[in-house]
Design a protein around this motif. Structure first.
Motif, PDB file in Angstrom:
ATOM      1  N   SER A  24       0.835  -1.199   0.000  1.00  0.00           N
ATOM      2  CA  SER A  24       0.000   0.000   0.000  1.00  0.00           C
ATOM      3  C   SER A  24       0.874   1.255   0.000  1.00  0.00           C
ATOM      4  O   SER A  24       1.530   1.577   0.992  1.00  0.00           O
ATOM      5  N   SER A  27       1.186   3.933   2.712  1.00  0.00           N
ATOM      6  CA  SER A  27       2.047   3.734   3.879  1.00  0.00           C
ATOM      7  C   SER A  27       3.524   3.965   3.574  1.00  0.00           C
ATOM      8  O   SER A  27       4.373   3.795   4.444  1.00  0.00           O
ATOM      9  N   ASP A  50      -4.776   3.396  -2.817  1.00  0.00           N
ATOM     10  CA  ASP A  50      -6.105   3.736  -2.315  1.00  0.00           C
ATOM     11  C   ASP A  50      -6.559   5.063  -2.898  1.00  0.00           C
ATOM     12  O   ASP A  50      -5.793   6.032  -2.944  1.00  0.00           O
ATOM     13  N   LYS A 161      -5.867   4.315   8.335  1.00  0.00           N
ATOM     14  CA  LYS A 161      -4.808   3.329   8.549  1.00  0.00           C
ATOM     15  C   LYS A 161      -4.407   3.255  10.020  1.00  0.00           C
ATOM     16  O   LYS A 161      -4.843   4.079  10.825  1.00  0.00           O
ATOM     17  N   GLY A 162      -3.597   2.231  10.358  1.00  0.00           N
ATOM     18  CA  GLY A 162      -3.108   2.092  11.728  1.00  0.00           C
ATOM     19  C   GLY A 162      -4.087   1.437  12.687  1.00  0.00           C
ATOM     20  O   GLY A 162      -3.874   1.444  13.896  1.00  0.00           O
ATOM     21  N   ASP A 194      -7.396  -6.663   3.562  1.00  0.00           N
ATOM     22  CA  ASP A 194      -6.882  -5.285   3.583  1.00  0.00           C
ATOM     23  C   ASP A 194      -7.266  -4.635   4.912  1.00  0.00           C
ATOM     24  O   ASP A 194      -8.451  -4.578   5.262  1.00  0.00           O
ATOM     25  N   ARG A 198      -0.842  -7.235  10.463  1.00  0.00           N
ATOM     26  CA  ARG A 198       0.218  -7.166  11.473  1.00  0.00           C
ATOM     27  C   ARG A 198       0.883  -8.540  11.570  1.00  0.00           C
ATOM     28  O   ARG A 198       0.320  -9.537  11.131  1.00  0.00           O
ATOM     29  N   SER A 217       2.277  -0.513   7.242  1.00  0.00           N
ATOM     30  CA  SER A 217       3.418  -0.311   8.134  1.00  0.00           C
ATOM     31  C   SER A 217       4.219  -1.600   8.350  1.00  0.00           C
ATOM     32  O   SER A 217       5.416  -1.540   8.620  1.00  0.00           O
TER      33      SER A 217
END
Ligand SMILES: O=C(CO)[C@@H](O)[C@H](O)COP(=O)(O)O
Length: 239
Positions: A24, A27, A50, A161-162, A194, A198, A217
């Protein structure tokens, strides 16, 4: 870096014996995009871009000129995820394909306009996918399954995100896979996860049937990218 040449069958050419890494670019370090593209190029199966219109989603993201520039800097396929309202989805599909997208995914929540955008993407020589927001019943994607090569399930709230992976994500992937099977398209559609990707969630998503994960990330924040990708590729194939 090399310029890419577009050809059909992008999705069919992806390896299916291992988990795919979809990167992505949201990021990446936005101030150092070319440097990051160069760093990730050997490990990318697909670039993920995105697009958000600040109506279907909380925020605003990326545009065709960005895709056109990226397309000149990579030999890898570009997947554009259109998070936009139904009234603009067809026009956006056209603009992003003209800019260099190989695969455009639209939201099932766009309904008939989404189906028309899928048909348009294919007419224009690109491939098409369908995506579901976390809160949308998985069955909403059913009318798209005879038409698409990619099926993405968001595992977090759209356009932020995150976030952590929702508890519902793995069950939803299993349900998606049964729908693909019922439609006779299990082998033709790549199932993607998506959001909330992690170290501890990837094996769970893989076991639930994900064939590709959208790396944010987890990849861009890892100093040992070759090691991270070797780990990803070594994960067990879905039973
Ligand atoms: O759209 C998304 C998440 O919904 C991705 O495209 C982001 O890039 C993911 O970033 P991380 O949360 O994994 O850092």
């Amino acid at each position: 870096m090399t310029s890419k040449s577009l050809s059909g069958g992008t999705i069919a050419a992806l390896p299916r014996h291992r988990l795919l890494g979809e990167f992505s670019l949201w990021s990446a370090d936005l101030a150092n995009m070319e440097r990051d593209l160069h760093r990730i190029e050997p490990y990318v199966d697909l670039h993920h871009i995105d697009v958000a219109d600040a109506r279907f989603t909380p925020g605003f993201l990326f545009f065709p000129d960005f895709v056109a520039r990226i397309a000149k800097l990579t030999a890898k396929p570009i997947h554009v995820h259109l998070m936009v309202e139904a009234e603009i989805v067809e026009e956006q599909t056209r603009q992003f394909i003209e800019a260099g997208a190989d695969l455009v995914s639209v939201h099932a929540e766009n309904g008939e306009a989404g189906l028309r955008a899928v048909a348009l993407a294919k007419e224009l020589g690109a491939e098409a996918g369908v995506v579901l927001r976390l809160e949308t019943p998985v069955a909403k994607a059913e009318p798209f399954l005879t038409e698409v090569a990619f099926f993405t399930l968001l595992g977090t709230s759209i356009g932020v995100k995150g976030q952590s992976l929702s508890d519902k994500a793995c069950d939803r992937l299993r349900e998606a896979r049964s729908l693909m099977k019922r439609a006779g398209r299990e082998k033709d559609i790549v199932l993607a996860a998506d959001g909330g990707i992690r170290e501890q969630t990837v094996p769970l998503l893989r076991a639930a049937g994900a064939e590709t994960v959208v790396l944010g990330s987890l990849a861009f924040g890892d100093m040992d990218l070759p090691g991270r990708i070797a780990w990803l590729h070594a994960l067990e194939i879905r039973p």
